[in-house]
Motif scaffolding. Structure first.
Motif, PDB file in Angstrom:
ATOM      1  N   SER A   1       0.828  -1.208   0.000  1.00  0.00           N
ATOM      2  CA  SER A   1       0.000   0.000   0.000  1.00  0.00           C
ATOM      3  C   SER A   1       0.859   1.252   0.000  1.00  0.00           C
ATOM      4  CB  SER A   1      -0.930   0.002   1.221  1.00  0.00           C
ATOM      5  OG  SER A   1      -1.854  -1.060   1.151  1.00  0.00           O
ATOM      6  N   ALA A   2       1.953   1.226   0.776  1.00  0.00           N
ATOM      7  CA  ALA A   2       2.871   2.371   0.803  1.00  0.00           C
ATOM      8  C   ALA A   2       3.499   2.586  -0.572  1.00  0.00           C
ATOM      9  CB  ALA A   2       3.955   2.156   1.853  1.00  0.00           C
ATOM     10  N   LEU A   3       3.837   1.494  -1.240  1.00  0.00           N
ATOM     11  CA  LEU A   3       4.429   1.575  -2.569  1.00  0.00           C
ATOM     12  C   LEU A   3       3.446   2.181  -3.563  1.00  0.00           C
ATOM     13  CD1 LEU A   3       6.972   0.735  -4.186  1.00  0.00           C
ATOM     14  CD2 LEU A   3       5.851  -1.451  -4.619  1.00  0.00           C
ATOM     15  N   CYS A   4       2.211   1.722  -3.536  1.00  0.00           N
ATOM     16  CA  CYS A   4       1.183   2.258  -4.447  1.00  0.00           C
ATOM     17  C   CYS A   4       0.903   3.730  -4.161  1.00  0.00           C
ATOM     18  CB  CYS A   4      -0.106   1.451  -4.316  1.00  0.00           C
ATOM     19  SG  CYS A   4       0.020  -0.251  -4.907  1.00  0.00           S
ATOM     20  N   GLU A   5       0.808   4.075  -2.873  1.00  0.00           N
ATOM     21  CA  GLU A   5       0.535   5.466  -2.503  1.00  0.00           C
ATOM     22  C   GLU A   5       1.687   6.373  -2.917  1.00  0.00           C
ATOM     23  OE1 GLU A   5      -1.538   8.695  -1.186  1.00  0.00           O
ATOM     24  OE2 GLU A   5      -2.233   6.633  -1.437  1.00  0.00           O
ATOM     25  N   ALA A   6       2.919   5.879  -2.775  1.00  0.00           N
ATOM     26  CA  ALA A   6       4.081   6.670  -3.193  1.00  0.00           C
ATOM     27  C   ALA A   6       4.022   6.949  -4.686  1.00  0.00           C
ATOM     28  CB  ALA A   6       5.371   5.928  -2.844  1.00  0.00           C
ATOM     29  N   ALA A   7       3.663   5.945  -5.467  1.00  0.00           N
ATOM     30  CA  ALA A   7       3.582   6.122  -6.915  1.00  0.00           C
ATOM     31  C   ALA A   7       2.482   7.119  -7.289  1.00  0.00           C
ATOM     32  CB  ALA A   7       3.334   4.782  -7.593  1.00  0.00           C
ATOM     33  N   MET A   8       1.308   6.996  -6.659  1.00  0.00           N
ATOM     34  CA  MET A   8       0.198   7.889  -6.982  1.00  0.00           C
ATOM     35  C   MET A   8       0.502   9.322  -6.568  1.00  0.00           C
ATOM     36  SD  MET A   8      -2.161   6.222  -8.577  1.00  0.00           S
ATOM     37  CE  MET A   8      -3.677   7.171  -8.363  1.00  0.00           C
ATOM     38  N   THR A   9       1.064   9.486  -5.370  1.00  0.00           N
ATOM     39  CA  THR A   9       1.358  10.827  -4.863  1.00  0.00           C
ATOM     40  C   THR A   9       2.444  11.505  -5.689  1.00  0.00           C
ATOM     41  OG1 THR A   9       0.739  10.149  -2.625  1.00  0.00           O
ATOM     42  CG2 THR A   9       2.057  12.146  -2.834  1.00  0.00           C
ATOM     43  N   ALA A  10       3.507  10.759  -5.983  1.00  0.00           N
ATOM     44  CA  ALA A  10       4.597  11.318  -6.782  1.00  0.00           C
ATOM     45  C   ALA A  10       4.122  11.638  -8.192  1.00  0.00           C
ATOM     46  CB  ALA A  10       5.778  10.347  -6.822  1.00  0.00           C
ATOM     47  N   GLY A  11       3.292  10.766  -8.749  1.00  0.00           N
ATOM     48  CA  GLY A  11       2.800  10.980 -10.106  1.00  0.00           C
ATOM     49  C   GLY A  11       1.917  12.203 -10.240  1.00  0.00           C
ATOM     50  N   ALA A  12       1.219  12.565  -9.169  1.00  0.00           N
ATOM     51  CA  ALA A  12       0.326  13.718  -9.190  1.00  0.00           C
ATOM     52  C   ALA A  12       1.026  15.020  -8.801  1.00  0.00           C
ATOM     53  CB  ALA A  12      -0.851  13.479  -8.246  1.00  0.00           C
ATOM     54  N   ALA A  13       2.293  14.937  -8.425  1.00  0.00           N
ATOM     55  CA  ALA A  13       3.024  16.121  -7.967  1.00  0.00           C
ATOM     56  C   ALA A  13       3.350  17.053  -9.138  1.00  0.00           C
ATOM     57  CB  ALA A  13       4.314  15.701  -7.268  1.00  0.00           C
ATOM     58  N   PRO A  14       3.504  18.355  -8.882  1.00  0.00           N
ATOM     59  CA  PRO A  14       3.858  19.298  -9.949  1.00  0.00           C
ATOM     60  C   PRO A  14       5.177  18.943 -10.632  1.00  0.00           C
ATOM     61  CG  PRO A  14       3.094  20.476  -8.004  1.00  0.00           C
ATOM     62  CD  PRO A  14       3.251  19.038  -7.597  1.00  0.00           C
ATOM     63  N   ASP A  15       6.116  18.394  -9.850  1.00  0.00           N
ATOM     64  CA  ASP A  15       7.407  17.973 -10.400  1.00  0.00           C
ATOM     65  C   ASP A  15       7.560  16.481 -10.123  1.00  0.00           C
ATOM     66  OD1 ASP A  15      10.016  17.446 -11.091  1.00  0.00           O
ATOM     67  OD2 ASP A  15      10.869  19.199 -10.078  1.00  0.00           O
ATOM     68  N   PRO A  16       7.075  15.616 -11.020  1.00  0.00           N
ATOM     69  CA  PRO A  16       7.114  14.173 -10.766  1.00  0.00           C
ATOM     70  C   PRO A  16       8.518  13.617 -10.551  1.00  0.00           C
ATOM     71  CG  PRO A  16       5.611  14.659 -12.563  1.00  0.00           C
ATOM     72  CD  PRO A  16       6.358  15.934 -12.262  1.00  0.00           C
ATOM     73  N   ASP A  17       9.507  14.176 -11.254  1.00  0.00           N
ATOM     74  CA  ASP A  17      10.869  13.652 -11.106  1.00  0.00           C
ATOM     75  C   ASP A  17      11.400  13.885  -9.700  1.00  0.00           C
ATOM     76  OD1 ASP A  17      10.945  12.723 -13.703  1.00  0.00           O
ATOM     77  OD2 ASP A  17      11.791  14.585 -14.502  1.00  0.00           O
ATOM     78  N   GLU A  18      11.191  15.097  -9.188  1.00  0.00           N
ATOM     79  CA  GLU A  18      11.627  15.391  -7.822  1.00  0.00           C
ATOM     80  C   GLU A  18      10.833  14.559  -6.822  1.00  0.00           C
ATOM     81  OE1 GLU A  18      13.504  16.629  -4.563  1.00  0.00           O
ATOM     82  OE2 GLU A  18      14.132  17.022  -6.636  1.00  0.00           O
ATOM     83  N   ALA A  19       9.531  14.436  -7.051  1.00  0.00           N
ATOM     84  CA  ALA A  19       8.692  13.634  -6.161  1.00  0.00           C
ATOM     85  C   ALA A  19       9.083  12.163  -6.208  1.00  0.00           C
ATOM     86  CB  ALA A  19       7.225  13.795  -6.544  1.00  0.00           C
ATOM     87  N   ARG A  20       9.509  11.688  -7.375  1.00  0.00           N
ATOM     88  CA  ARG A  20       9.955  10.303  -7.485  1.00  0.00           C
ATOM     89  C   ARG A  20      11.181  10.049  -6.617  1.00  0.00           C
ATOM     90  NH1 ARG A  20      13.528   6.996  -7.890  1.00  0.00           N
ATOM     91  NH2 ARG A  20      13.800   5.345  -9.413  1.00  0.00           N
ATOM     92  N   ARG A  21      12.111  11.005  -6.601  1.00  0.00           N
ATOM     93  CA  ARG A  21      13.292  10.857  -5.745  1.00  0.00           C
ATOM     94  C   ARG A  21      12.895  10.862  -4.267  1.00  0.00           C
ATOM     95  NH1 ARG A  21      15.509  13.905 -10.065  1.00  0.00           N
ATOM     96  NH2 ARG A  21      14.908  15.890  -9.142  1.00  0.00           N
ATOM     97  N   ALA A  22      11.982  11.742  -3.901  1.00  0.00           N
ATOM     98  CA  ALA A  22      11.522  11.790  -2.509  1.00  0.00           C
ATOM     99  C   ALA A  22      10.808  10.486  -2.127  1.00  0.00           C
ATOM    100  CB  ALA A  22      10.595  12.984  -2.307  1.00  0.00           C
ATOM    101  N   ALA A  23      10.024   9.949  -3.053  1.00  0.00           N
ATOM    102  CA  ALA A  23       9.325   8.689  -2.790  1.00  0.00           C
ATOM    103  C   ALA A  23      10.311   7.551  -2.596  1.00  0.00           C
ATOM    104  CB  ALA A  23       8.380   8.365  -3.947  1.00  0.00           C
ATOM    105  N   ALA A  24      11.357   7.510  -3.423  1.00  0.00           N
ATOM    106  CA  ALA A  24      12.378   6.468  -3.289  1.00  0.00           C
ATOM    107  C   ALA A  24      13.068   6.557  -1.932  1.00  0.00           C
ATOM    108  CB  ALA A  24      13.398   6.589  -4.416  1.00  0.00           C
ATOM    109  N   ASP A  25      13.394   7.776  -1.505  1.00  0.00           N
ATOM    110  CA  ASP A  25      14.040   7.958  -0.194  1.00  0.00           C
ATOM    111  C   ASP A  25      13.119   7.492   0.928  1.00  0.00           C
ATOM    112  OD1 ASP A  25      16.251   9.029  -1.440  1.00  0.00           O
ATOM    113  OD2 ASP A  25      15.692  11.119  -1.062  1.00  0.00           O
ATOM    114  N   ALA A  26      11.839   7.829   0.832  1.00  0.00           N
ATOM    115  CA  ALA A  26      10.891   7.451   1.886  1.00  0.00           C
ATOM    116  C   ALA A  26      10.717   5.941   1.958  1.00  0.00           C
ATOM    117  CB  ALA A  26       9.544   8.131   1.625  1.00  0.00           C
ATOM    118  N   LEU A  27      10.600   5.296   0.805  1.00  0.00           N
ATOM    119  CA  LEU A  27      10.424   3.843   0.792  1.00  0.00           C
ATOM    120  C   LEU A  27      11.667   3.124   1.319  1.00  0.00           C
ATOM    121  CD1 LEU A  27       8.600   3.512  -2.630  1.00  0.00           C
ATOM    122  CD2 LEU A  27       7.621   3.024  -0.377  1.00  0.00           C
ATOM    123  N   ARG A  28      12.831   3.635   0.954  1.00  0.00           N
ATOM    124  CA  ARG A  28      14.065   3.035   1.473  1.00  0.00           C
ATOM    125  C   ARG A  28      14.154   3.208   2.987  1.00  0.00           C
ATOM    126  NH1 ARG A  28      16.448   5.089  -3.420  1.00  0.00           N
ATOM    127  NH2 ARG A  28      17.129   3.383  -4.755  1.00  0.00           N
TER     128      ARG A  28
END
Length: 205
Positions: free
Chosen positions: A162-189
């Motif tokens: 669920s955390a993985l799916c939420e990270a993908a959805m939240t990052a994908g909806a962010a104004p800057d998906p690339d930056e949000a993707r990096r933040a999501a990776a850090d949070a999941l790690r």
């Protein structure tokens, strides 16, 4: 090849063409704006041919979603298998998943539209059918190697998924998906590191 075999091959090729056309249209102009006529035109088939394979637009979207998610799971598994040890396999899988769901703009668009097209509950069912077994396999791999502080039971695996799916959805909806993707990776790690067993301290004479 028999006539029956050629017909089956043609039907499969036609179905694939419809799926590819629909995926491109859904990603470019959205589920609501896309019509069956649009899909038929892009796939160069009749409207009746589309309806032969798919009962309605929601059924077509679900087929596209399943197909793209299946390819994503295969890509994640391939990325993980490039590594010999469980922990690098996990981090490679996380990166591949985020690349496929956030960095890939077309897949990101499909994920964002899925709750509207299919309903939140159906999205959850499909995600779990396609992705949950892969997460469970990675967790079992870590547990077998003695890398976890807890047993990877179904509840833990579902929470992590669920955390993985939420990270993908939240990052994908962010104004800057690339930056949000990096933040999501850090949070999941960070979440996974909290479950990692510390290696035994070296003994010095």
């Amino acid at each position: 090849m028999t006539v029956k075999g050629r017909r089956a091959e043609y039907r499969e090729l036609t179905r694939t063409a419809v799926l590819d056309a629909a995926a491109a249209l859904f990603a470019a102009q959205g589920f609501t704006a896309t019509t069956i006529d649009d899909v038929a035109g892009a796939a160069r088939v009749s409207k009746g041919t589309v309806y032969y394979h798919f009962t309605d637009k929601a059924h077509l979207f679900e087929a596209v979603f399943r197909d793209r998610q299946r390819h994503l799971v295969e890509a994640v598994a391939a990325a993980a298998l490039r590594h010999d040890r469980p922990w690098p396999r996990l981090t490679a899988a996380l990166d591949a998943y985020l690349d496929g769901t956030v960095t890939d703009a077309a897949h990101r668009a499909l994920l964002q539209q899925a709750p509207t097209a299919l309903g939140a509950e159906r999205c959850r069912e499909l995600d779990e059918q396609l992705g949950l077994p892969a997460v469970q396999a990675l967790m079992d791999d870590l547990a077998a190697a003695g890398e976890l502080t807890v047993e990877p039971g179904p509840m833990l695996t579902r929470l992590l998924f669920s955390a993985l799916c939420e990270a993908a959805m939240t990052a994908g909806a962010a104004p800057d998906p690339d930056e949000a993707r990096r933040a999501a990776a850090d949070a999941l790690r960070a979440i996974m590191t909290g479950l990692r067993r510390e290696p035994p301290a070296a003994h010095h004479e």
